[in-house]
Design a protein around this motif. Structure first.
Motif, mmCIF file in Angstrom:
data_model
loop_
_atom_site.group_PDB
_atom_site.id
_atom_site.type_symbol
_atom_site.label_atom_id
_atom_site.label_comp_id
_atom_site.label_asym_id
_atom_site.label_seq_id
_atom_site.Cartn_x
_atom_site.Cartn_y
_atom_site.Cartn_z
ATOM 1 N N GLY A 12 52.876 84.607 88.442
ATOM 2 C CA GLY A 12 53.780 83.757 89.207
ATOM 3 C C GLY A 12 53.809 82.319 88.725
ATOM 4 O O GLY A 12 54.352 81.430 89.403
ATOM 5 N N THR A 13 53.224 82.045 87.550
ATOM 6 C CA THR A 13 53.216 80.685 87.008
ATOM 7 C C THR A 13 54.633 80.275 86.603
ATOM 8 O O THR A 13 55.323 81.042 85.929
ATOM 9 N N PRO A 14 55.084 79.087 87.009
ATOM 10 C CA PRO A 14 56.420 78.630 86.589
ATOM 11 C C PRO A 14 56.563 78.654 85.069
ATOM 12 O O PRO A 14 55.662 78.212 84.352
ATOM 13 N N ASN A 15 57.676 79.164 84.602
ATOM 14 C CA ASN A 15 57.865 79.272 83.161
ATOM 15 C C ASN A 15 59.334 79.136 82.814
ATOM 16 O O ASN A 15 60.217 79.324 83.651
ATOM 17 N N MET A 16 59.570 78.848 81.556
ATOM 18 C CA MET A 16 60.929 78.639 81.060
ATOM 19 C C MET A 16 60.950 79.030 79.589
ATOM 20 O O MET A 16 59.919 78.990 78.914
ATOM 21 N N VAL A 17 62.109 79.452 79.106
ATOM 22 C CA VAL A 17 62.262 79.800 77.699
ATOM 23 C C VAL A 17 63.221 78.809 77.051
ATOM 24 O O VAL A 17 64.252 78.462 77.619
ATOM 25 N N SER A 18 62.870 78.383 75.849
ATOM 26 C CA SER A 18 63.717 77.444 75.111
ATOM 27 C C SER A 18 64.858 78.199 74.439
ATOM 28 O O SER A 18 64.701 78.778 73.369
ATOM 29 N N VAL A 19 65.990 78.211 75.100
ATOM 30 C CA VAL A 19 67.240 78.749 74.535
ATOM 31 C C VAL A 19 68.294 77.663 74.766
ATOM 32 O O VAL A 19 69.064 77.705 75.715
ATOM 33 N N ASN A 20 68.309 76.690 73.871
ATOM 34 C CA ASN A 20 69.026 75.438 74.125
ATOM 35 C C ASN A 20 70.530 75.585 74.231
ATOM 36 O O ASN A 20 71.216 74.711 74.769
ATOM 37 N N ARG A 21 71.093 76.714 73.736
ATOM 38 C CA ARG A 21 72.550 76.873 73.852
ATOM 39 C C ARG A 21 72.993 76.836 75.308
ATOM 40 O O ARG A 21 74.100 76.387 75.623
ATOM 41 N N ARG A 22 72.169 77.289 76.208
ATOM 42 C CA ARG A 22 72.529 77.268 77.634
ATOM 43 C C ARG A 22 72.716 75.851 78.167
ATOM 44 O O ARG A 22 73.301 75.666 79.242
ATOM 45 N N PHE A 23 72.206 74.867 77.421
ATOM 46 C CA PHE A 23 72.271 73.479 77.884
ATOM 47 C C PHE A 23 73.198 72.614 77.037
ATOM 48 O O PHE A 23 73.260 71.400 77.259
ATOM 49 N N MET A 24 73.912 73.208 76.095
ATOM 50 C CA MET A 24 74.836 72.407 75.292
ATOM 51 C C MET A 24 75.950 71.870 76.182
ATOM 52 O O MET A 24 76.648 72.655 76.841
ATOM 53 N N PRO A 25 76.144 70.562 76.240
ATOM 54 C CA PRO A 25 77.144 69.994 77.162
ATOM 55 C C PRO A 25 78.557 70.479 76.891
ATOM 56 O O PRO A 25 79.306 70.755 77.844
ATOM 57 N N TYR A 26 78.935 70.617 75.622
ATOM 58 C CA TYR A 26 80.302 71.058 75.338
ATOM 59 C C TYR A 26 80.524 72.503 75.764
ATOM 60 O O TYR A 26 81.591 72.852 76.272
ATOM 61 N N LEU A 27 79.537 73.352 75.570
ATOM 62 C CA LEU A 27 79.687 74.740 75.993
ATOM 63 C C LEU A 27 79.798 74.828 77.509
ATOM 64 O O LEU A 27 80.653 75.560 78.042
ATOM 65 N N ASN A 28 78.985 74.086 78.223
ATOM 66 C CA ASN A 28 79.032 74.154 79.683
ATOM 67 C C ASN A 28 80.307 73.539 80.251
ATOM 68 O O ASN A 28 80.833 74.014 81.267
ATOM 69 N N ARG A 29 80.855 72.526 79.588
ATOM 70 C CA ARG A 29 82.161 72.007 80.012
ATOM 71 C C ARG A 29 83.240 73.056 79.788
ATOM 72 O O ARG A 29 84.153 73.219 80.604
ATOM 73 N N ALA A 30 83.134 73.760 78.671
ATOM 74 C CA ALA A 30 84.107 74.810 78.373
ATOM 75 C C ALA A 30 84.039 75.929 79.399
ATOM 76 O O ALA A 30 85.072 76.476 79.822
ATOM 77 N N ILE A 31 82.840 76.295 79.804
ATOM 78 C CA ILE A 31 82.676 77.343 80.817
ATOM 79 C C ILE A 31 83.339 76.925 82.118
ATOM 80 O O ILE A 31 84.066 77.709 82.750
ATOM 81 N N GLU A 32 83.108 75.687 82.527
ATOM 82 C CA GLU A 32 83.709 75.204 83.772
ATOM 83 C C GLU A 32 85.232 75.177 83.671
ATOM 84 O O GLU A 32 85.942 75.552 84.619
ATOM 85 N N THR A 69 67.115 84.645 65.353
ATOM 86 C CA THR A 69 68.155 83.607 65.388
ATOM 87 C C THR A 69 69.406 84.071 66.139
ATOM 88 O O THR A 69 69.906 83.359 67.022
ATOM 89 N N ALA A 70 69.915 85.259 65.818
ATOM 90 C CA ALA A 70 71.131 85.736 66.484
ATOM 91 C C ALA A 70 70.914 85.977 67.974
ATOM 92 O O ALA A 70 71.881 86.047 68.737
ATOM 93 N N VAL A 71 69.667 86.067 68.396
ATOM 94 C CA VAL A 71 69.379 86.193 69.825
ATOM 95 C C VAL A 71 69.945 85.005 70.596
ATOM 96 O O VAL A 71 70.314 85.127 71.777
ATOM 97 N N HIS A 72 70.054 83.836 69.944
ATOM 98 C CA HIS A 72 70.685 82.679 70.592
ATOM 99 C C HIS A 72 72.110 83.014 71.029
ATOM 100 O O HIS A 72 72.540 82.659 72.135
ATOM 101 N N ALA A 73 72.857 83.681 70.141
ATOM 102 C CA ALA A 73 74.260 83.984 70.431
ATOM 103 C C ALA A 73 74.386 84.995 71.554
ATOM 104 O O ALA A 73 75.226 84.850 72.459
ATOM 105 N N VAL A 74 73.566 86.053 71.514
ATOM 106 C CA VAL A 74 73.604 87.064 72.575
ATOM 107 C C VAL A 74 73.250 86.430 73.911
ATOM 108 O O VAL A 74 73.905 86.688 74.940
#
Length: 266
Positions: A57-77, A106-111
């Motif tokens: 139950g330890t708080p954790n996070m994975v570094s998949v920075n595409r989820r945080f790209m500002p242009y991608l998230n603006r496009a999603i909205e 590497t391609a795991v970023h895209a998926v």
């Protein structure tokens, strides 16, 4: 240090073959942590990391920075306001990337980014584009994603395409959004609707790379979650399906004639 100090959080940047080992250690010590994709060198290692996260139950996070790209998230909205998505696509092009593990490291970023855009994957299939012995294999990953309705997804994996570019396309009835980020000759996003360009934003030359590629907002989210005592996202649980898909597809790719000979020569 771990025995003498109470650590508020740890961002673990280690070689791929140490990701699971170090992550399991940190989780067992109740140290909130960020681990990297692909969570391990095998499905077994990734699953051990996932099981430990669930058990501790330890708080954790994975570094998949595409989820945080500002242009991608603006496009999603923007796409959400324009209508329902029907098709999403990523073209991940690189130069001279001949390592056989490219598909799952590497391609795991895209998926994972397509899951972020359009929901969970309900079906994944892959075509292998045959190549000469001097080149790496190219792949076309076909996905069916489930949100409120089915969305078709596609990832073109082109590791020896002679250039560095990553483009995401979000398409629905009467609209299309194209995002080039974090790599490409002109990074930014463009929106088309009703047969015309309705919005365009290009990254200024002075924009910091860690902001453009999402790394800054990723770390900020981890710190925010710890400060507010929230669960960081995306967690190991969130990202594991992306890793599982790519590792399974990589196993399929290994059965392709000529795969092993290319691996030995490189």
């Amino acid at each position: 240090m771990l025995a003498a100090e109470k650590i508020d959080g740890c961002i673990a940047v280690v070689p791929v073959d140490k990701i699971s080992l170090v992550g399991i250690k940190l989780l067992g010590l109740q140290v909130p942590c960020v681990v990297e994709k692909p969570l391990g060198v095998s499905l077994t290692e990734a699953k051990e990391l996932l099981d430990t996260a669930r058990e501790t139950g330890t708080p954790n996070m994975v570094s998949v920075n595409r989820r945080f790209m500002p242009y991608l998230n603006r496009a999603i909205e923007w796409a959400r306001s324009a209508g329902d998505l029907r098709y999403v696509r990523c073209t991940i092009a690189r130069h001279a990337r001949r390592e056989p593990e490219f598909l799952w490291t590497t391609a795991v970023h895209a998926v994972d980014a397509l899951r972020h855009i359009a929901g969970e994957v309900t079906e994944a299939k892959m075509q292998t584009l045959q190549s000469t012995c001097e080149s790496a294999q190219w792949y076309v990953i076909n996905l069916r994603l489930s949100t409120e309705h089915d969305v078709i997804g596609r990832v073109d994996v082109l590791p020896t395409a002679g250039m560095l570019e990553e483009t995401y396309e979000l398409i629905g009835e009467g609209f299309r959004v194209s995002v080039t980020c974090p790599f490409g000759p002109e990074r930014g996003w463009r929106c088309f609707q009703g047969s015309r360009l309705v919005s365009k934003e290009a990254a200024p030359s002075h924009m910091a790379e860690d902001i453009l590629n999402g790394s800054y907002d990723e770390v900020a989210e981890f710190i925010r979650a710890l400060t507010m005592k929230d669960a960081p996202r995306p967690s190991i649980e969130d990202v594991f399906p992306s890793v599982e898909i790519c590792l399974a597809l990589a196993k399929t790719a290994e059965k392709t004639p000529g795969f092993q000979s290319r691996r030995k020569s490189n």
